[in-house]
Design a protein around this motif. Structure first.
Motif, mmCIF file in Angstrom:
data_model
loop_
_atom_site.group_PDB
_atom_site.id
_atom_site.type_symbol
_atom_site.label_atom_id
_atom_site.label_comp_id
_atom_site.label_asym_id
_atom_site.label_seq_id
_atom_site.Cartn_x
_atom_site.Cartn_y
_atom_site.Cartn_z
ATOM 1 N N ARG A 187 42.461 -38.526 -42.705
ATOM 2 C CA ARG A 187 41.031 -38.689 -42.921
ATOM 3 C C ARG A 187 40.397 -37.303 -42.964
ATOM 4 N NH1 ARG A 187 40.550 -42.926 -37.972
ATOM 5 N NH2 ARG A 187 41.506 -44.739 -38.992
ATOM 6 N N ASP A 188 39.186 -37.228 -43.452
ATOM 7 C CA ASP A 188 38.473 -35.958 -43.505
ATOM 8 C C ASP A 188 38.348 -35.385 -42.092
ATOM 9 O OD1 ASP A 188 37.056 -33.883 -44.787
ATOM 10 O OD2 ASP A 188 35.142 -34.816 -44.236
ATOM 11 N N GLY A 189 38.833 -34.175 -41.895
ATOM 12 C CA GLY A 189 38.757 -33.513 -40.593
ATOM 13 C C GLY A 189 39.772 -33.983 -39.568
ATOM 14 N N GLU A 190 40.673 -34.852 -39.961
ATOM 15 C CA GLU A 190 41.662 -35.382 -39.024
ATOM 16 C C GLU A 190 42.877 -34.461 -38.966
ATOM 17 O OE1 GLU A 190 43.145 -39.802 -38.258
ATOM 18 O OE2 GLU A 190 43.893 -39.002 -40.172
ATOM 19 N N PRO A 191 43.153 -33.860 -37.818
ATOM 20 C CA PRO A 191 44.300 -32.962 -37.728
ATOM 21 C C PRO A 191 45.626 -33.705 -37.606
ATOM 22 C CG PRO A 191 43.030 -32.869 -35.697
ATOM 23 C CD PRO A 191 42.350 -33.841 -36.606
ATOM 24 N N LEU A 192 46.638 -33.023 -38.022
ATOM 25 C CA LEU A 192 48.021 -33.474 -37.911
ATOM 26 C C LEU A 192 48.599 -32.897 -36.625
ATOM 27 C CD1 LEU A 192 50.730 -34.519 -39.280
ATOM 28 C CD2 LEU A 192 50.953 -32.193 -40.120
ATOM 29 N N ILE A 193 49.336 -33.695 -35.882
ATOM 30 C CA ILE A 193 50.028 -33.158 -34.717
ATOM 31 C C ILE A 193 51.496 -32.977 -35.075
ATOM 32 C CG2 ILE A 193 48.416 -34.200 -33.092
ATOM 33 C CD1 ILE A 193 51.728 -35.611 -32.789
ATOM 34 N N GLY A 194 52.093 -32.014 -34.410
ATOM 35 C CA GLY A 194 53.505 -31.768 -34.621
ATOM 36 C C GLY A 194 54.128 -31.222 -33.352
ATOM 37 N N TYR A 195 55.424 -31.436 -33.233
ATOM 38 C CA TYR A 195 56.136 -30.959 -32.053
ATOM 39 C C TYR A 195 57.627 -30.998 -32.311
ATOM 40 C CZ TYR A 195 56.355 -36.012 -31.512
ATOM 41 O OH TYR A 195 56.536 -37.351 -31.740
ATOM 42 N N TRP A 196 58.332 -30.260 -31.484
ATOM 43 C CA TRP A 196 59.797 -30.346 -31.438
ATOM 44 C C TRP A 196 60.227 -29.822 -30.074
ATOM 45 C CZ3 TRP A 196 62.643 -26.005 -30.460
ATOM 46 C CH2 TRP A 196 62.021 -24.763 -30.696
ATOM 47 N N ILE A 197 61.418 -30.203 -29.690
ATOM 48 C CA ILE A 197 61.958 -29.733 -28.411
ATOM 49 C C ILE A 197 63.453 -29.474 -28.580
ATOM 50 C CG2 ILE A 197 62.446 -32.009 -27.450
ATOM 51 C CD1 ILE A 197 61.094 -30.693 -24.811
ATOM 52 N N ALA A 198 63.959 -28.519 -27.829
ATOM 53 C CA ALA A 198 65.372 -28.136 -27.911
ATOM 54 C C ALA A 198 66.267 -29.316 -27.542
ATOM 55 C CB ALA A 198 65.651 -26.957 -26.982
ATOM 56 N N LYS A 199 67.388 -29.403 -28.213
ATOM 57 C CA LYS A 199 68.302 -30.536 -28.057
ATOM 58 C C LYS A 199 68.734 -30.801 -26.607
ATOM 59 C CE LYS A 199 72.446 -32.505 -30.129
ATOM 60 N NZ LYS A 199 73.514 -32.285 -31.120
ATOM 61 N N PRO A 200 69.018 -29.768 -25.783
ATOM 62 C CA PRO A 200 69.424 -30.077 -24.406
ATOM 63 C C PRO A 200 68.344 -30.814 -23.599
ATOM 64 C CG PRO A 200 70.004 -27.822 -24.942
ATOM 65 C CD PRO A 200 69.137 -28.332 -26.069
ATOM 66 N N TYR A 201 67.110 -30.840 -24.119
ATOM 67 C CA TYR A 201 66.002 -31.461 -23.395
ATOM 68 C C TYR A 201 65.558 -32.787 -24.012
ATOM 69 C CZ TYR A 201 66.228 -26.918 -21.353
ATOM 70 O OH TYR A 201 66.690 -25.798 -20.731
ATOM 71 N N TRP A 202 66.300 -33.271 -25.005
ATOM 72 C CA TRP A 202 65.999 -34.571 -25.599
ATOM 73 C C TRP A 202 66.210 -35.672 -24.554
ATOM 74 C CZ3 TRP A 202 68.964 -34.513 -30.953
ATOM 75 C CH2 TRP A 202 68.374 -33.548 -31.790
ATOM 76 N N ASN A 203 65.451 -36.713 -24.682
ATOM 77 C CA ASN A 203 65.576 -37.924 -23.842
ATOM 78 C C ASN A 203 65.309 -37.681 -22.356
ATOM 79 O OD1 ASN A 203 66.335 -39.602 -26.071
ATOM 80 N ND2 ASN A 203 68.311 -38.560 -26.021
ATOM 81 N N ARG A 204 64.467 -36.708 -22.070
ATOM 82 C CA ARG A 204 64.081 -36.439 -20.676
ATOM 83 C C ARG A 204 62.590 -36.665 -20.441
ATOM 84 N NH1 ARG A 204 67.039 -30.999 -18.541
ATOM 85 N NH2 ARG A 204 69.175 -31.508 -19.110
ATOM 86 N N GLY A 205 61.874 -37.091 -21.494
ATOM 87 C CA GLY A 205 60.440 -37.331 -21.365
ATOM 88 C C GLY A 205 59.586 -36.085 -21.461
ATOM 89 N N ILE A 206 60.185 -34.943 -21.723
ATOM 90 C CA ILE A 206 59.416 -33.692 -21.755
ATOM 91 C C ILE A 206 58.479 -33.649 -22.951
ATOM 92 C CG2 ILE A 206 59.586 -31.183 -21.973
ATOM 93 C CD1 ILE A 206 62.179 -31.382 -20.290
ATOM 94 N N CYS A 207 58.944 -34.098 -24.107
ATOM 95 C CA CYS A 207 58.099 -34.086 -25.304
ATOM 96 C C CYS A 207 56.914 -35.040 -25.131
ATOM 97 C CB CYS A 207 58.922 -34.445 -26.535
ATOM 98 S SG CYS A 207 58.469 -33.467 -27.956
ATOM 99 N N THR A 208 57.166 -36.197 -24.554
ATOM 100 C CA THR A 208 56.087 -37.149 -24.280
ATOM 101 C C THR A 208 55.076 -36.525 -23.316
ATOM 102 O OG1 THR A 208 57.591 -38.997 -24.634
ATOM 103 C CG2 THR A 208 55.575 -39.459 -23.392
#
Length: 173
Positions: free
Chosen positions: A85-106
């Motif tokens: 939408r007009d003025g609506e920002p996009l969010i983005g993220y990534w996290i290193a593989k050893p930290y996947w599935n630990r809830g850190i990104c959430t």
């Protein structure tokens, strides 16, 4: 901004070795839509050009180690055809593989959303995830993003193929 486990802070030039260590992993960048980093110098250039906006792009620092282990941010919609939408920002993220599935990104996304709620007049956020990376979508949904029912195609044809992107949105106000 911080929680018990992480700090969202501006990127620093001396984060380049850590960024390279994690962003050179061939399982990380392609899931987020970018090629693996090839050198510490490339990672430094990304810090200076892509991650340079300290007002809305942060390193995810693990308090336990003091090391940047990922990135979190929001800004103008990219050229990936998301129906922002007009003025609506996009969010983005990534996290290193050893930290996947630990809830850190959430945890980091929740922290950024709270920052946006308290310090901006942004009404909604848009994001998406490649359909072959459903874990990223689960992070968004845990933070309140709702699928729009739309799928767009990443026309950059990363790695020589079109990649469908599932679109999600979060209404903030």
């Amino acid at each position: 901004m911080e929680t018990d486990r992480i700090i969202l802070r501006p990127w620093r030039d001396n984060d380049a070795p850590a960024l390279y260590k994690w962003a050179s992993d061939p399982d990380v960048g392609p899931r987020a839509g970018w090629p693996p980093h090839q050198s510490v110098e490339e990672s430094l250039e990304v810090i200076r050009t892509v991650f340079c906006d300290a007002t809305n792009t942060w390193a995810i620092e693990l308090k336990e180690t003091g090391e940047a282990i990922g990135a979190m941010g929001y800004g103008p919609s990219c050229n990936c055809n998301l129906p922002a939408r007009d003025g609506e920002p996009l969010i983005g993220y990534w996290i290193a593989k050893p930290y996947w599935n630990r809830g850190i990104c959430t945890e980091a996304l929740e922290l950024m959303i709270e920052h946006i709620r308290c310090r901006t007049d942004i009404k909604s956020l848009i994001s998406g995830h490649f359909v072959d990376n459903p874990a990223s979508g689960r992070v968004m949904e845990k933070c309140g993003f709702v699928p729009t029912g739309e799928t767009v195609i990443d026309e950059t044809q990363y790695q020589g193929k079109d990649r469908p992107i599932r679109v999600l949105r979060l209404e903030i106000r």
